[in-house]
Design a protein around this motif. Structure first.
Motif, PDB file in Angstrom:
ATOM      1  N   LEU A  92     137.791  33.348  68.603  1.00  0.00           N
ATOM      2  CA  LEU A  92     136.819  32.438  69.201  1.00  0.00           C
ATOM      3  C   LEU A  92     137.052  31.025  68.694  1.00  0.00           C
ATOM      4  CD1 LEU A  92     134.252  32.569  71.044  1.00  0.00           C
ATOM      5  CD2 LEU A  92     132.904  32.619  68.946  1.00  0.00           C
ATOM      6  N   LEU A  93     137.028  30.051  69.609  1.00  0.00           N
ATOM      7  CA  LEU A  93     137.209  28.648  69.252  1.00  0.00           C
ATOM      8  C   LEU A  93     136.195  27.797  70.003  1.00  0.00           C
ATOM      9  CD1 LEU A  93     139.098  26.515  67.795  1.00  0.00           C
ATOM     10  CD2 LEU A  93     140.217  26.264  70.019  1.00  0.00           C
ATOM     11  N   ASP A  94     135.548  26.872  69.290  1.00  0.00           N
ATOM     12  CA  ASP A  94     134.644  25.919  69.931  1.00  0.00           C
ATOM     13  C   ASP A  94     135.306  24.545  69.889  1.00  0.00           C
ATOM     14  OD1 ASP A  94     132.675  24.302  70.893  1.00  0.00           O
ATOM     15  OD2 ASP A  94     131.072  25.096  69.631  1.00  0.00           O
ATOM     16  N   PRO A  95     135.923  24.101  71.002  1.00  0.00           N
ATOM     17  CA  PRO A  95     136.632  22.813  70.987  1.00  0.00           C
ATOM     18  C   PRO A  95     135.698  21.615  70.908  1.00  0.00           C
ATOM     19  CG  PRO A  95     136.607  23.739  73.202  1.00  0.00           C
ATOM     20  CD  PRO A  95     136.027  24.773  72.300  1.00  0.00           C
ATOM     21  N   THR A  96     134.374  21.839  71.062  1.00  0.00           N
ATOM     22  CA  THR A  96     133.421  20.732  70.973  1.00  0.00           C
ATOM     23  C   THR A  96     133.071  20.392  69.530  1.00  0.00           C
ATOM     24  OG1 THR A  96     131.460  22.170  71.119  1.00  0.00           O
ATOM     25  CG2 THR A  96     132.443  21.434  73.194  1.00  0.00           C
ATOM     26  N   ASP A  97     133.444  21.256  68.581  1.00  0.00           N
ATOM     27  CA  ASP A  97     133.179  20.960  67.173  1.00  0.00           C
ATOM     28  C   ASP A  97     134.000  19.761  66.721  1.00  0.00           C
ATOM     29  OD1 ASP A  97     131.387  23.008  66.885  1.00  0.00           O
ATOM     30  OD2 ASP A  97     132.800  24.397  65.942  1.00  0.00           O
ATOM     31  N   GLU A  98     133.485  19.061  65.703  1.00  0.00           N
ATOM     32  CA  GLU A  98     134.229  17.934  65.149  1.00  0.00           C
ATOM     33  C   GLU A  98     135.563  18.407  64.575  1.00  0.00           C
ATOM     34  OE1 GLU A  98     133.704  14.375  61.790  1.00  0.00           O
ATOM     35  OE2 GLU A  98     132.050  15.736  62.251  1.00  0.00           O
ATOM     36  N   LYS A  99     135.546  19.557  63.909  1.00  0.00           N
ATOM     37  CA  LYS A  99     136.768  20.171  63.405  1.00  0.00           C
ATOM     38  C   LYS A  99     136.811  21.611  63.907  1.00  0.00           C
ATOM     39  CE  LYS A  99     137.161  17.355  59.204  1.00  0.00           C
ATOM     40  NZ  LYS A  99     137.256  17.367  57.728  1.00  0.00           N
TER      41      LYS A  99
END
Length: 520
Positions: free
Chosen positions: A458-465
């Motif tokens: 799982l990846l959240d591309p909206t996170d700062e990092k």
């Protein structure tokens, strides 16, 4: 009134870009002094200039006045106020003008319930709403309002996603509040194996499938002796006994495999590219699945991209087809990105001009998140004379006047940053599932040295990092999952076509990744 020497010191610190910590001398109305501490921290922009200043003031004396609360919550609020006052019994009032400091803040509870949830709470995120219910009984009661939760989900995920979720069986029984929690936390995610009736004949592989509501549509594929096929099959998962149905469709496209099948404008399907009897293709056909009778229609788009196969595609705003990469007729890998607006009377292909492109590739995935952003992951990429499986992630914001590719995670790329967590092993022909809120779920595909690629990432591309994390899900996962034989149904489940042996033509066996308990 503030001591002039303190003001001068504040100005000096901000001019020199250093943090200020000092004491401010205020006065009560009776003339007695009142000491407060003030801490100011400068925030720098990209050009090393101060753009913001964060200020925190520490009061040596204060008074918390919760103010009157209407209705049945007066007693509870009074008790809460008494608790605060008992902890601050040695403090005296600190007036600010004609009102106490905290009266304006807590006065929000004087608003009507309708105004609170329509104008205030509906603008928060699902996580915020879940937290705010612990403040008091009035807000707790409001957070149980289904209309509020639907508005919160729609604002956070978009009207298209919430409209799709409304068609999910059992969604009304589950409720928007619980649906939001389960899709946010993924606490109810589970695998299960399904057996369906009917048959997809003749048998095939390298077909393409996508979802139209709660129906799975399969088109084309590669038959015996590399025979390209052009028939259409539909599996209605809303049925009590789902089975494959061969749909009689007039004017079908030429047979093909290695193509993409996408859904636009509700019930319309779009086929692009692939490999046919005469070689690679770059034609576009559209089918309205709900038309009576259904018929394929060729879209003669002007200035089409090069013919290709094993490219990736996605749809934007329900009307636009985006195509990226793939393999050209000469065997050369491509790195271009094209857009076709199917809402136009005479659609025109438009290449998205960018100053820099990720390495050429095939077998990658494109996902839409955050409204008009697209995310590319994985694939078989080119590096000089070599080709290698990739685990790099790139994104592009198509709402910008001059869109450009940016490296989200990976190594060896311009602007690359290695993500926290454990990144997925490099792969191609994998599955990418777009979740509400912008997160991307990756699994399956061709992974070097592995016979099973069912582990979920799982990846959240909206996170700062952005940080990869492994999602452990119970149930019976498939041993193999390939992108062209997988689709997302109803926004809450991914359907993997094919059997335990990885042979895509075993279409009586399906595996379902349910993201919410309403579809279990």
């Amino acid at each position: 009134m503030v001591d002039s020497t303190v003001v001068s010191e504040i100005r000096r610190c901000l001019d020199e870009g250093i943090e200020f910590q000092g004491e401010l001398l205020n006065f009560r109305k009776d003339g007695s002094p009142l000491m407060n501490r003030l801490q100011l921290t400068p925030i720098y922009g990209d050009d090393d200039t101060i753009t913001h200043v964060i200020g925190i003031q520490f009061f040596t004396e204060t008074n918390i006045d919760l103010g009157p609360v209407p209705g049945s919550f007066v007693k509870e609020s009074a008790k809460l106020a008494d608790r605060f006052r008992s902890g601050l019994s040695t403090y005296r009032p600190f007036p600010a003008g004609d009102r106490n400091v905290c009266r304006g803040i807590c006065g929000i509870l004087q608003l009507s319930d309708e105004v609170l949830y329509l104008k205030v709470l509906s603008r928060l995120t699902p996580r915020d709403i879940a937290s705010i219910g612990s403040v008091c009984r009035q807000l707790y009661a409001l957070t149980k309002n289904e209309d509020l939760w639907r508005m919160v989900c729609q604002n956070a995920w978009g009207s298209e996603t919430t409209s799709v979720l409304e068609t999910v069986p059992g969604a009304k029984r589950l409720g928007w509040g619980r649906l939001a929690r389960e899709l946010t936390t993924l606490e109810a995610a589970a695998w299960r194996k399904l057996t369906v009736g009917g048959a997809v004949e003749p048998s095939r592989c390298n077909f393409s499938a996508c979802a139209v509501g709660n129906r799975v549509v399969l088109f084309g594929g590669e038959g015996v002796d590399m025979q390209p096929m052009n028939d259409t099959f539909v599996l209605d998962l809303n049925s009590s006994s789902p089975e494959w149905q061969h749909v009689q469709v007039s004017s079908p496209p030429p047979g093909r495999w290695g193509h993409t099948l996408s859904c636009v404008n509700g019930s319309h399907l779009v086929v692009f590219g692939g490999c046919g009897r005469q070689g690679l293709l770059n034609d576009v056909f559209v089918l309205d699945l709900d038309a009576k009778p259904p018929s394929w229609r060729e879209i003669p788009g002007l200035a089409p991209p090069l013919p290709r196969s094993w490219h990736s595609s996605c749809t934007l705003d329900g009307t636009k087809l985006i195509v990226s990469g793939g393999c050209a007729d000469s065997g050369v890998l491509l790195s271009d990105t094209f857009l076709l607006d199917l809402s136009m009377e005479k659609p025109i292909w438009r290449e998205i001009p960018v100053a820099w492109t990720p390495p050429s590739r095939l077998g990658h995935t494109l996902s839409v998140y955050g409204g008009r952003k697209i995310l590319m992951f994985g694939g078989l990429a080119k590096s000089g004379p070599l080709r290698f499986r990739s685990s790099d992630v790139f994104s592009m914001d198509l709402s910008e006047e001059e869109p450009c590719w940016r490296c989200v995670t990976g190594s060896g790329m311009p602007g690359a940053g290695n993500p926290g967590g454990i990144a997925p092993p490099p792969r191609l022909d994998h599955v990418a599932v777009s979740l509400p809120g912008g997160r991307i779920l990756i699994f399956g595909g061709s992974v070097a040295g592995l016979h099973s690629a069912s582990q979920l990432y799982l990846l959240d591309p909206t996170d700062e990092k952005p940080t990869w994390r492994i999602l452990n899900v119970p149930g019976r996962p498939p041993r193999f999952a390939w992108g062209h034989s997988t689709c997302v149904v109803g926004g809450t489940r991914a359907i993997v076509l094919g059997g335990q042996t990885g042979e895509e033509w075993m279409l009586s066996e399906l595996h379902e990744l349910s993201l919410a308990s309403s579809v279990i």
